[in-house]
Write an enzyme that holds these catalytic residues in place. Structure first.
Site, PDB file in Angstrom:
ATOM      1  N   CYS A  70      -1.005   1.525   7.651  1.00 21.17           N
ATOM      2  CA  CYS A  70      -0.329   0.568   6.788  1.00 21.17           C
ATOM      3  C   CYS A  70      -0.596  -0.864   7.199  1.00 21.17           C
ATOM      4  O   CYS A  70      -0.652  -1.192   8.359  1.00 21.17           O
ATOM      5  CB  CYS A  70       1.155   0.873   6.761  1.00 21.17           C
ATOM      6  SG  CYS A  70       1.444   2.343   5.806  1.00 21.17           S
ATOM      7  N   CYS A 113       7.391  -8.276   6.165  1.00 20.01           N
ATOM      8  CA  CYS A 113       8.441  -7.803   7.070  1.00 20.01           C
ATOM      9  C   CYS A 113       8.838  -8.935   8.005  1.00 20.01           C
ATOM     10  O   CYS A 113       8.004  -9.764   8.373  1.00 20.01           O
ATOM     11  CB  CYS A 113       7.926  -6.619   7.891  1.00 20.01           C
ATOM     12  SG  CYS A 113       9.218  -5.816   8.875  1.00 20.01           S
ATOM     13  N   GLU A 168       0.847  -1.178   0.000  1.00 23.80           N
ATOM     14  CA  GLU A 168       0.000   0.000   0.000  1.00 23.80           C
ATOM     15  C   GLU A 168       0.882   1.227   0.000  1.00 23.80           C
ATOM     16  O   GLU A 168       1.985   1.199   0.540  1.00 23.80           O
ATOM     17  CB  GLU A 168      -0.836   0.042   1.258  1.00 23.80           C
ATOM     18  CG  GLU A 168      -1.788  -1.078   1.366  1.00 23.80           C
ATOM     19  CD  GLU A 168      -1.939  -1.461   2.810  1.00 23.80           C
ATOM     20  OE1 GLU A 168      -2.783  -0.860   3.461  1.00 23.80           O
ATOM     21  OE2 GLU A 168      -1.199  -2.320   3.278  1.00 23.80           O
ATOM     22  N   CYS A 202       2.072  -4.749  14.948  1.00 25.04           N
ATOM     23  CA  CYS A 202       2.082  -4.339  13.538  1.00 25.04           C
ATOM     24  C   CYS A 202       1.415  -5.391  12.671  1.00 25.04           C
ATOM     25  O   CYS A 202       1.735  -6.580  12.773  1.00 25.04           O
ATOM     26  CB  CYS A 202       3.516  -4.105  13.082  1.00 25.04           C
ATOM     27  SG  CYS A 202       3.632  -3.628  11.352  1.00 25.04           S
ATOM     28  N   CYS A 221       3.953   8.057   1.852  1.00 23.26           N
ATOM     29  CA  CYS A 221       4.470   6.959   2.682  1.00 23.26           C
ATOM     30  C   CYS A 221       4.686   5.740   1.781  1.00 23.26           C
ATOM     31  O   CYS A 221       3.740   5.242   1.171  1.00 23.26           O
ATOM     32  CB  CYS A 221       3.437   6.682   3.771  1.00 23.26           C
ATOM     33  SG  CYS A 221       3.845   5.273   4.806  1.00 23.26           S
ATOM     34  N   CYS A 280       7.227  -7.191  14.978  1.00 25.99           N
ATOM     35  CA  CYS A 280       6.717  -6.331  16.049  1.00 25.99           C
ATOM     36  C   CYS A 280       5.271  -6.756  16.349  1.00 25.99           C
ATOM     37  O   CYS A 280       4.476  -6.953  15.433  1.00 25.99           O
ATOM     38  CB  CYS A 280       6.777  -4.861  15.630  1.00 25.99           C
ATOM     39  SG  CYS A 280       8.465  -4.338  15.260  1.00 25.99           S
TER      40      CYS A 280
END
Ligand code: SAH
Length: 383
Positions: free
Chosen positions: A357, A130, A110, A137, A123, A134
């Site tokens: 995000c 990823c 995105e 997230c 952004c 975390c």
């Protein structure tokens, strides 16, 4: 019969690489500058339109080069002007999806544009998925797929600029770029650094170094390297004021503790002659938002070149966290500010289009329909 060699995507070349590419074609160096102007100042991707280049050179370019960007699969515009695109990276790898109506979430990112008075922030993402894991997230839930290459990173900005264009006075609508989309930029160092070079190059996007921000969860060795090799702004996802809590929220902390991380931050400021480091701090109800956390944070940052950005948590399906109460956020911010640590609360933008995000890709992956908020003014699904 030999296979046709792959064309070079010009969006993946830094100025030095483009110079070499043009020289290898037997052309004079100024041709590279002309080409960069067409690409980045006039957002032109069609070689036939580059009318001050010799016809023979254009023909040759068409054979060996291309300008290939990610593909827009969906555009959403929020009532507050925030704009969000769902981009597919599949075409950049030459993959053909069996069904063009189907979005392969493992190849999707995105991109969000946030307009504010006097500036426009884009952004962008650095990886598909990823690996940092975390806990708060949503990207972490999908795991790591792959690094984006230079052209895929620069291509996001190129595409957004093409869409948003220029203001009546001739200024570009995009003034700031943040690597706060999907992925850990410093885990993709070798592609992110040349991409920032193209963004800051005066013949490229020509965005000032204070307006290109790399955000990291705290990869200390790469931060130290970055301090030597580039000159962009740095944001650090701190999220907790002590190691016990940060070990849990941002697992890379088990490897690089807060003291080591902050040490790298101050070295970065010294080395770069930068004004300050921005510390991102997600506000999680009852987890890291108590007054005692604010006081701990003050002890870490007081007297340092630091700014704190408090981010109200954006929830996503399946999360164990909740957004802090507005009073808790306000109290936290006031404690910081009263003790000389500048803290601001990031306004939540584009809530009606899930502009946080990871949210939209998450929904595509779950094969549920994209929720359309009441304030949504336009949705275009492009196939
Ligand atoms: N990996 C990089 C950049 C990507 S995330 C980093 O960690 O800095 C950009 C920012 O959004 C980070 O500060 C991240 O911690 C924060 N963030 C991630 N998920 C969030 C959520 N659900 N709500 C609010 N902020 C979030």
């Amino acid at each position: 019969m030999s296979a046709t060699p792959a064309k070079t995507n010009l969006l993946g070349l830094t100025r030095t690489e483009l110079d070499a590419f043009i020289a290898a074609m037997g052309e004079k160096p100024f041709r590279a500058r002309q080409l960069m102007k067409w690409l980045y100042k006039r957002a032109e991707s069609d070689f036939d339109q580059m009318t001050d280049l010799a016809k023979s050179f254009r023909e040759r370019l068409k054979e060996v080069a291309e300008v290939r960007t990610p593909e827009i699969r969906m555009t959403q515009v929020s009532g507050d002007g925030t704009r969000k695109w769902l981009l597919s990276m599949a075409n950049l790898r030459g993959d053909k999806s069996a069904n063009p109506d189907e979005i392969d979430a493992s190849q999707a990112i995105e991109m969000v544009f946030i307009p504010e008075p006097g500036r426009g922030t884009l952004c962008i993402s650095s990886q598909l998925g990823c690996a940092m894991d975390c806990t708060f997230c949503s990207t972490a839930q999908q795991g790591f797929n792959r690094n984006l290459n230079i052209a895929e990173i620069v291509g996001q900005v190129w595409l957004a600029n093409k869409e948003l264009g220029y203001e009546p006075g001739g200024n570009r609508v995009i003034t700031n770029i943040v690597f706060m989309g999907m992925g850990e930029p410093l885990a993709n160092y070798r592609n992110v650094v040349p991409a920032t070079e193209i963004l800051m190059d005066d013949l490229g996007f020509d965005i000032s170094r204070r307006r290109v921000t790399v955000s990291t969860s705290g990869l200390v060795p790469q931060m130290l390297k970055l301090a030597e090799e580039t000159n962009c702004a740095l944001a650090v996802s701190l999220h907790a004021p002590n190691d016990e809590l940060r070990d849990e929220l941002v697992p890379i902390n088990r490897k690089h503790k807060i003291a080591e991380l902050l040490d790298a931050c101050w070295q970065y400021v010294n080395r770069q002659n930068a004004r300050s480091i921005t510390f991102e701090y997600v506000m999680l109800d009852g987890v890291n938002d108590k007054p005692e956390h604010a006081f701990e944070l003050v002890r870490l940052l007081q007297g340092r070149p630091a700014k704190v950005n408090l981010i109200p948590f954006n929830p996503f399906p399946g999360t164990r966290y909740q957004r802090s109460k507005p009073e808790a956020i306000e109290r936290f911010r006031d404690i910081c500010n009263r003790h000389g640590v500048i803290a601001t609360t990031r306004r939540t933008r584009g809530d009606d289009i899930d502009a946080a995000c990871g949210q939209l890709v998450g929904r595509v992956r779950d094969r549920t329909t994209v929720r359309l908020g009441s304030k949504l003014i336009s949705v275009t699904v492009q196939t």
